[in-house]
Design a protein around this motif. Structure first.
Motif, PDB file in Angstrom:
ATOM      1  N   ARG A 123       0.868  -1.179   0.000  1.00  0.00           N
ATOM      2  CA  ARG A 123       0.000   0.000   0.000  1.00  0.00           C
ATOM      3  C   ARG A 123       0.897   1.218   0.000  1.00  0.00           C
ATOM      4  N   SER A 124       0.810   2.008  -1.065  1.00  0.00           N
ATOM      5  CA  SER A 124       1.685   3.163  -1.234  1.00  0.00           C
ATOM      6  C   SER A 124       0.871   4.445  -1.290  1.00  0.00           C
ATOM      7  N   SER A 126       1.185   8.897  -2.077  1.00  0.00           N
ATOM      8  CA  SER A 126       1.909  10.077  -2.562  1.00  0.00           C
ATOM      9  C   SER A 126       1.370  11.291  -1.823  1.00  0.00           C
ATOM     10  N   SER A 165      -1.702   5.687  -3.918  1.00  0.00           N
ATOM     11  CA  SER A 165      -1.221   5.551  -5.295  1.00  0.00           C
ATOM     12  C   SER A 165      -1.156   4.094  -5.738  1.00  0.00           C
ATOM     13  N   ASN A 166      -1.128   3.172  -4.765  1.00  0.00           N
ATOM     14  CA  ASN A 166      -1.105   1.749  -5.098  1.00  0.00           C
ATOM     15  C   ASN A 166      -1.595   0.953  -3.897  1.00  0.00           C
ATOM     16  N   ASP A 167      -2.433  -0.019  -4.150  1.00  0.00           N
ATOM     17  CA  ASP A 167      -2.890  -0.930  -3.101  1.00  0.00           C
ATOM     18  C   ASP A 167      -3.154  -2.264  -3.789  1.00  0.00           C
ATOM     19  N   CYS A 177       7.796  -2.818  -8.539  1.00  0.00           N
ATOM     20  CA  CYS A 177       7.165  -1.577  -8.086  1.00  0.00           C
ATOM     21  C   CYS A 177       8.220  -0.481  -8.027  1.00  0.00           C
ATOM     22  N   LEU A 179       9.111   3.616  -6.814  1.00  0.00           N
ATOM     23  CA  LEU A 179       8.755   4.834  -6.094  1.00  0.00           C
ATOM     24  C   LEU A 179       9.745   5.927  -6.463  1.00  0.00           C
ATOM     25  N   SER A 184       4.443   7.625  -4.673  1.00  0.00           N
ATOM     26  CA  SER A 184       4.518   6.383  -3.885  1.00  0.00           C
ATOM     27  C   SER A 184       5.680   6.388  -2.900  1.00  0.00           C
ATOM     28  N   ASN A 185       6.035   7.572  -2.405  1.00  0.00           N
ATOM     29  CA  ASN A 185       7.203   7.676  -1.532  1.00  0.00           C
ATOM     30  C   ASN A 185       6.956   7.163  -0.116  1.00  0.00           C
ATOM     31  N   HIS A 187       5.174   3.961   1.963  1.00  0.00           N
ATOM     32  CA  HIS A 187       4.488   2.685   1.762  1.00  0.00           C
ATOM     33  C   HIS A 187       4.656   1.731   2.944  1.00  0.00           C
TER      34      HIS A 187
END
Length: 256
Positions: A123-124, A126, A165-167, A177, A179, A184-185, A187
């Protein structure tokens, strides 16, 4: 070059271990002398990592055994350093079943993460709105402000808005992946029902200096407020006591 020498040269090229090719290309990717090729080189590095396997890294298969993680006093995470220099850190993390690596950041860093064993939920986030420096003058002003804040002992824990941004769940056949300093910095990574391992590259490494600010420090967060399905408020917190690592040796090809 005669036919024998040409055949030998071809074999040497074919037999270069994948991780060595990745390392050599990563050196070029994060070398300021090639900064105008950065986007292209980063894309190629991601593609090279997409096919990386546990076997390419000499991964110890005993770490895939759930029984290994049931031993008394076993840390929930095992860290394997592949190589580190001033430009980047390459490493492997192995997580016990069900363990979640806490939500953390990567200050002014690029990162690539490839699952090599098991499966993880990543899980990311931003920062929102996206605060990307428009130019070097803007970045210098922000750096000066941050340095002054820290110099005066004003270290209120950060609180910020962030967009998901991602899950997603990634297994060993998933793509790499990526970053960036802005995307996505932040996570968190959670192993599922089996042990899970991932290889990653971070550039520059933690603790290297950010000009005008100081060393890159990893900060940890928790979701303080869920504003919507894809927007949250993050609150900086102390290093979670549940997160600690033991170490194992790297058993893959020598990188040079």
């Amino acid at each position: 070059m005669d036919n024998k020498d040409e055949a030998k040269s071809s074999r040497e090229i074919v037999n270069v271990p994948p991780i060595l090719s990745i390392y050599r290309h990563a050196l070029r990717t994060f070398d300021d002398n090639f900064k105008f090729e950065f986007t292209t080189n980063l894309g190629k590095l991601k593609t090279m990592m997409d096919t990386l396997r546990a076997e390419d890294l000499g991964f110890d298969k005993s770490l895939n055994n759930p029984g290994t993680w049931e031993k008394p006093n076993k840390a929930p995470c095992t860290y394997i350093e592949v190589i580190q220099n001033s430009k980047m850190n390459m490493s492997i993390f192995v997580l016990k079943p069900g363990f979640k690596m806490p939500l953390h950041d990567h200050p002014h860093m690029h990162g690539l993460l490839k699952v090599i064993a098991g499966a993880v939920r990543i899980r990311s986030f931003s920062e929102y709105p996206l605060k990307e420096a428009a130019n070097e003058i803007d970045f210098a002003a922000r750096a000066k402000h941050e340095a002054a804040r820290l110099a005066h002992g004003v270290h209120k824990r950060r609180r910020l808005f962030a967009k998901v941004s991602n899950d997603s769940v990634c297994s060993a056949n998933a793509h790499t992946c990526v970053l960036t300093p802005t995307v996505s910095n932040y996570h968190e990574i959670e192993a599922l029902e089996m042990p899970a391992a991932f290889f990653d590259i971070l550039a520059p490494p933690y603790d290297t200096l950010i000009e005008g600010i100081g060393p890159r420090r990893c900060r940890y967060y928790h979701v303080a407020n869920e504003i919507s399905t894809n927007l949250v408020e993050l609150q900086e917190t102390e290093v979670p006591k549940c997160f600690y690592c033991d170490q194992a040796p790297y058993l893959g090809p020598i990188l040079a």
